[in-house]
Write a protein that holds these residues in place. Structure first.
Motif, PDB file in Angstrom:
ATOM      1  N   VAL A  91       0.861  -1.186   0.000  1.00  0.00           N
ATOM      2  CA  VAL A  91       0.000   0.000   0.000  1.00  0.00           C
ATOM      3  C   VAL A  91       0.894   1.232   0.000  1.00  0.00           C
ATOM      4  N   LEU A  92       0.717   2.083  -1.012  1.00  0.00           N
ATOM      5  CA  LEU A  92       1.542   3.292  -1.118  1.00  0.00           C
ATOM      6  C   LEU A  92       0.674   4.528  -0.934  1.00  0.00           C
ATOM      7  N   ASN A  93       0.316   4.872   0.323  1.00  0.00           N
ATOM      8  CA  ASN A  93      -0.498   6.055   0.557  1.00  0.00           C
ATOM      9  C   ASN A  93       0.339   7.288   0.856  1.00  0.00           C
ATOM     10  N   HIS A  94       1.607   7.151   1.143  1.00  0.00           N
ATOM     11  CA  HIS A  94       2.453   8.309   1.434  1.00  0.00           C
ATOM     12  C   HIS A  94       3.215   8.712   0.182  1.00  0.00           C
ATOM     13  N   SER A  95       3.381  10.007   0.010  1.00  0.00           N
ATOM     14  CA  SER A  95       4.165  10.481  -1.126  1.00  0.00           C
ATOM     15  C   SER A  95       5.653  10.428  -0.815  1.00  0.00           C
ATOM     16  N   SER A  96       5.991  10.355   0.481  1.00  0.00           N
ATOM     17  CA  SER A  96       7.402  10.290   0.842  1.00  0.00           C
ATOM     18  C   SER A  96       7.668   9.058   1.699  1.00  0.00           C
ATOM     19  N   ASN A  97       8.781   8.428   1.408  1.00  0.00           N
ATOM     20  CA  ASN A  97       9.230   7.262   2.154  1.00  0.00           C
ATOM     21  C   ASN A  97      10.740   7.365   2.316  1.00  0.00           C
ATOM     22  N   ILE A  98      11.275   6.588   3.222  1.00  0.00           N
ATOM     23  CA  ILE A  98      12.723   6.551   3.395  1.00  0.00           C
ATOM     24  C   ILE A  98      13.343   6.044   2.090  1.00  0.00           C
ATOM     25  N   GLU A  99      14.429   6.658   1.703  1.00  0.00           N
ATOM     26  CA  GLU A  99      15.119   6.288   0.467  1.00  0.00           C
ATOM     27  C   GLU A  99      15.527   4.809   0.482  1.00  0.00           C
ATOM     28  N   GLY A 100      15.130   4.073  -0.547  1.00  0.00           N
ATOM     29  CA  GLY A 100      15.484   2.660  -0.674  1.00  0.00           C
ATOM     30  C   GLY A 100      14.519   1.704  -0.002  1.00  0.00           C
ATOM     31  N   THR A 105       2.151  -1.862   4.716  1.00  0.00           N
ATOM     32  CA  THR A 105       1.750  -0.455   4.676  1.00  0.00           C
ATOM     33  C   THR A 105       2.797   0.419   5.365  1.00  0.00           C
ATOM     34  N   PRO A 106       3.573   1.198   4.592  1.00  0.00           N
ATOM     35  CA  PRO A 106       4.479   2.161   5.211  1.00  0.00           C
ATOM     36  C   PRO A 106       3.644   3.280   5.840  1.00  0.00           C
ATOM     37  N   PHE A 140       3.734  -1.347   8.686  1.00  0.00           N
ATOM     38  CA  PHE A 140       2.820  -2.360   9.215  1.00  0.00           C
ATOM     39  C   PHE A 140       2.752  -3.528   8.249  1.00  0.00           C
ATOM     40  N   ILE A 141       2.975  -4.737   8.765  1.00  0.00           N
ATOM     41  CA  ILE A 141       3.007  -5.946   7.943  1.00  0.00           C
ATOM     42  C   ILE A 141       1.898  -6.875   8.409  1.00  0.00           C
ATOM     43  N   SER A 142       0.950  -7.151   7.517  1.00  0.00           N
ATOM     44  CA  SER A 142      -0.151  -8.063   7.821  1.00  0.00           C
ATOM     45  C   SER A 142       0.234  -9.457   7.346  1.00  0.00           C
ATOM     46  N   THR A 143       0.349 -10.400   8.293  1.00  0.00           N
ATOM     47  CA  THR A 143       0.808 -11.744   7.970  1.00  0.00           C
ATOM     48  C   THR A 143       0.365 -12.741   9.037  1.00  0.00           C
ATOM     49  N   ASP A 144       0.396 -14.021   8.675  1.00  0.00           N
ATOM     50  CA  ASP A 144       0.128 -15.095   9.632  1.00  0.00           C
ATOM     51  C   ASP A 144       1.426 -15.718  10.145  1.00  0.00           C
ATOM     52  N   LEU A 145       2.571 -15.236   9.661  1.00  0.00           N
ATOM     53  CA  LEU A 145       3.862 -15.768  10.083  1.00  0.00           C
ATOM     54  C   LEU A 145       4.120 -15.463  11.556  1.00  0.00           C
ATOM     55  N   SER A 146       4.937 -16.287  12.191  1.00  0.00           N
ATOM     56  CA  SER A 146       5.351 -15.993  13.566  1.00  0.00           C
ATOM     57  C   SER A 146       6.404 -14.887  13.522  1.00  0.00           C
ATOM     58  N   LYS A 147       6.685 -14.299  14.674  1.00  0.00           N
ATOM     59  CA  LYS A 147       7.661 -13.217  14.746  1.00  0.00           C
ATOM     60  C   LYS A 147       9.034 -13.696  14.285  1.00  0.00           C
ATOM     61  N   GLU A 148       9.422 -14.906  14.691  1.00  0.00           N
ATOM     62  CA  GLU A 148      10.733 -15.442  14.300  1.00  0.00           C
ATOM     63  C   GLU A 148      10.826 -15.680  12.796  1.00  0.00           C
ATOM     64  N   GLU A 149       9.762 -16.227  12.205  1.00  0.00           N
ATOM     65  CA  GLU A 149       9.769 -16.477  10.753  1.00  0.00           C
ATOM     66  C   GLU A 149       9.872 -15.169   9.979  1.00  0.00           C
TER      67      GLU A 149
END
Length: 92
Positions: free
Chosen positions: A5-14, A32-33, A72-81
């Motif tokens: 999701v790209l809702n911001h016009s500015s993000n950290i470079e790279g 979602t950044p 923000f990362i939406s996932t079913d993975l565990s924190k370690e994975e």
């Protein structure tokens, strides 16, 4: 494959190219950044690290120089994975 999701016009470079590759993982639903802020410390290269668990996944912090951005990362993975997957991109 996840969605970036790209809702911001500015993000950290790279950051966006890394998040696009991260979104290719079949277990990641949405990335979602979010808010950008200034921090005291200084990071010479872009580093992403997991912060806290959210309802749908995890919050990560991306840092480069004196700038930090929530991701923000939406996932079913565990924190370690998820940490292992992110560490692959931190080393590049």
């Amino acid at each position: 494959m996840g969605r970036l999701v790209l809702n911001h016009s500015s993000n950290i470079e790279g950051l966006i190219p890394i998040l696009k590759r991260l979104a290719l993982n079949i277990n990641i639903k949405t990335i979602t950044p979010a808010a950008i802020s200034r921090v005291r410390g200084r990071s010479s290269k872009l580093i992403i690290r997991l912060s806290v668990k959210t309802l749908n996944g995890y919050k990560a912090i991306a840092r480069k120089g004196k700038t930090a951005q929530e991701v923000f990362i939406s996932t079913d993975l565990s924190k370690e994975e998820l940490k292992q997957i992110i560490d692959i991109y931190n080393k590049k």
